[in-house]
Write a protein that holds these residues in place. Sequence first.
Motif, PDB file in Angstrom:
ATOM      1  N   LEU A  46       0.869  -1.171   0.000  1.00 21.48           N
ATOM      2  CA  LEU A  46       0.000   0.000   0.000  1.00 21.48           C
ATOM      3  C   LEU A  46       0.908   1.223   0.000  1.00 21.48           C
ATOM      4  N   ARG A  47       0.801   2.041  -1.051  1.00 15.65           N
ATOM      5  CA  ARG A  47       1.732   3.141  -1.251  1.00 15.65           C
ATOM      6  C   ARG A  47       0.976   4.381  -1.737  1.00 15.65           C
ATOM      7  N   VAL A  48       1.710   5.477  -1.863  1.00 12.16           N
ATOM      8  CA  VAL A  48       1.172   6.669  -2.523  1.00 12.16           C
ATOM      9  C   VAL A  48       2.162   7.132  -3.572  1.00 12.16           C
ATOM     10  N   GLN A  49       1.622   7.714  -4.635  1.00 12.21           N
ATOM     11  CA  GLN A  49       2.486   8.359  -5.615  1.00 12.21           C
ATOM     12  C   GLN A  49       3.017   9.677  -5.050  1.00 12.21           C
ATOM     13  N   ARG A  50       3.998  10.201  -5.716  1.00  9.27           N
ATOM     14  CA  ARG A  50       4.562  11.487  -5.302  1.00  9.27           C
ATOM     15  C   ARG A  50       3.469  12.561  -5.318  1.00  9.27           C
ATOM     16  N   TYR A  65      -2.359  10.258  -4.804  1.00 10.11           N
ATOM     17  CA  TYR A  65      -3.003   9.069  -5.355  1.00 10.11           C
ATOM     18  C   TYR A  65      -2.520   7.833  -4.600  1.00 10.11           C
ATOM     19  N   LEU A  66      -3.471   7.068  -4.108  1.00 15.14           N
ATOM     20  CA  LEU A  66      -3.155   5.842  -3.382  1.00 15.14           C
ATOM     21  C   LEU A  66      -2.977   4.687  -4.347  1.00 15.14           C
ATOM     22  N   LEU A  67      -1.991   3.835  -4.086  1.00 15.70           N
ATOM     23  CA  LEU A  67      -1.705   2.684  -4.937  1.00 15.70           C
ATOM     24  C   LEU A  67      -1.753   1.404  -4.119  1.00 15.70           C
ATOM     25  N   THR A  94      -7.382  10.241  -3.851  1.00 19.39           N
ATOM     26  CA  THR A  94      -8.144   9.351  -4.718  1.00 19.39           C
ATOM     27  C   THR A  94      -7.247   8.172  -5.108  1.00 19.39           C
ATOM     28  N   THR A  95      -7.775   7.291  -5.938  1.00 18.66           N
ATOM     29  CA  THR A  95      -7.030   6.120  -6.402  1.00 18.66           C
ATOM     30  C   THR A  95      -7.156   6.017  -7.919  1.00 18.66           C
ATOM     31  N   PRO A  96      -6.215   5.354  -8.585  1.00 18.27           N
ATOM     32  CA  PRO A  96      -6.257   5.278 -10.050  1.00 18.27           C
ATOM     33  C   PRO A  96      -7.269   4.277 -10.593  1.00 18.27           C
ATOM     34  N   ALA A  97      -7.738   3.351  -9.767  1.00 15.39           N
ATOM     35  CA  ALA A  97      -8.627   2.299 -10.274  1.00 15.39           C
ATOM     36  C   ALA A  97      -9.607   1.879  -9.182  1.00 15.39           C
ATOM     37  N   SER A  98     -10.618   1.159  -9.577  1.00 17.51           N
ATOM     38  CA  SER A  98     -11.617   0.689  -8.631  1.00 17.51           C
ATOM     39  C   SER A  98     -11.009  -0.304  -7.649  1.00 17.51           C
ATOM     40  N   GLY A  99     -11.555  -0.327  -6.430  1.00 21.19           N
ATOM     41  CA  GLY A  99     -11.167  -1.337  -5.461  1.00 21.19           C
ATOM     42  C   GLY A  99     -11.921  -2.628  -5.722  1.00 21.19           C
ATOM     43  N   LYS A 100     -11.370  -3.744  -5.278  1.00 23.96           N
ATOM     44  CA  LYS A 100     -12.006  -5.043  -5.529  1.00 23.96           C
ATOM     45  C   LYS A 100     -11.874  -5.939  -4.307  1.00 23.96           C
TER      46      LYS A 100
END
Length: 294
Positions: A46-50, A65-67, A94-100
């Motif tokens: 679980l990370r974040v972008q710059r 953005y959370l990754l 926010t996040t780049p894609a939907s959670g699953k």
Amino acid sequence: MSQLIQTQRSKAAAPIKQGWLAKLELGFAPIANKTRLTLNKSIGPLRVQRPFHPELGAPDCCHVYLLHPPGGLVAGDTLLMNVECLEGSKVVLTTPASGKLYRSNLARQEQCQQQRFHLQDSSSLEWLPPETIIFNGAQGRLDSHFMLQGDAQLIAWEITCLGRKASDEDFDHGELMQSIKVYREQRPLLIENTRIDNAQTAANPAALAGKHVYACMLATVDKLDEQAQKQLLEELREQLACPDIGITLVRGLVILRYLGDNAETVREEFEAAWAVIRPRTLGHAAVRPRIWNT
């Protein structure tokens, strides 16, 4: 009969899976006229972008953005996130894609995602994730708690999809327990708990009435006077075209609720609502996160 006994034995002996444990701690503070990421501590995937500051109208606002590289939660997985917004900080998450949440195992191990957001006085947080998809057979637990101090401001939404209609997959077995709580100075503004434990519950007219997408959007408006709050509600009702969205005002919170079958529609409507609410409550126009365009 022997086949039934064998099936029961296999379920009883279902292995307990050691899932991923991922933790993320984020802290934000205003430094040199910009909100900076001052704490970024992670364990597991679980990370974040710059972080960056893309808004010309609000250059002090920090976008992050959370990754989650695995892309979803399987049996036994746990995600823990703690976000601290210090006094005066302004944050968009926010996040780049939907959670699953994928299908669990025979042991019915939970897949947990727990999020705690702490907002100090004069801070603001916009929590704007894409939808979370609950796969058939999942054993999900989703908890999002927001603790506000002073005149901290919040805009947040959560969109939940049961099953995958595009793949003709219904959510006919499994369980989802979901909690959304908002407090200001330890006073509850919203406490909402949802439990979907089978297809009959989802089909119940008093529950989801057979729909598979439900969503909630929250925005604090208690800084506005009563007349301004009424005008905001009127503008939202005029701007939003979807008849499946209801709008209420409770304890200084504007609450938008959706119940339907189209996650794309509700995201578009929530974005439109955000464009109306943000200038009124945070003082600057909504700037769409770039990651949503990819």
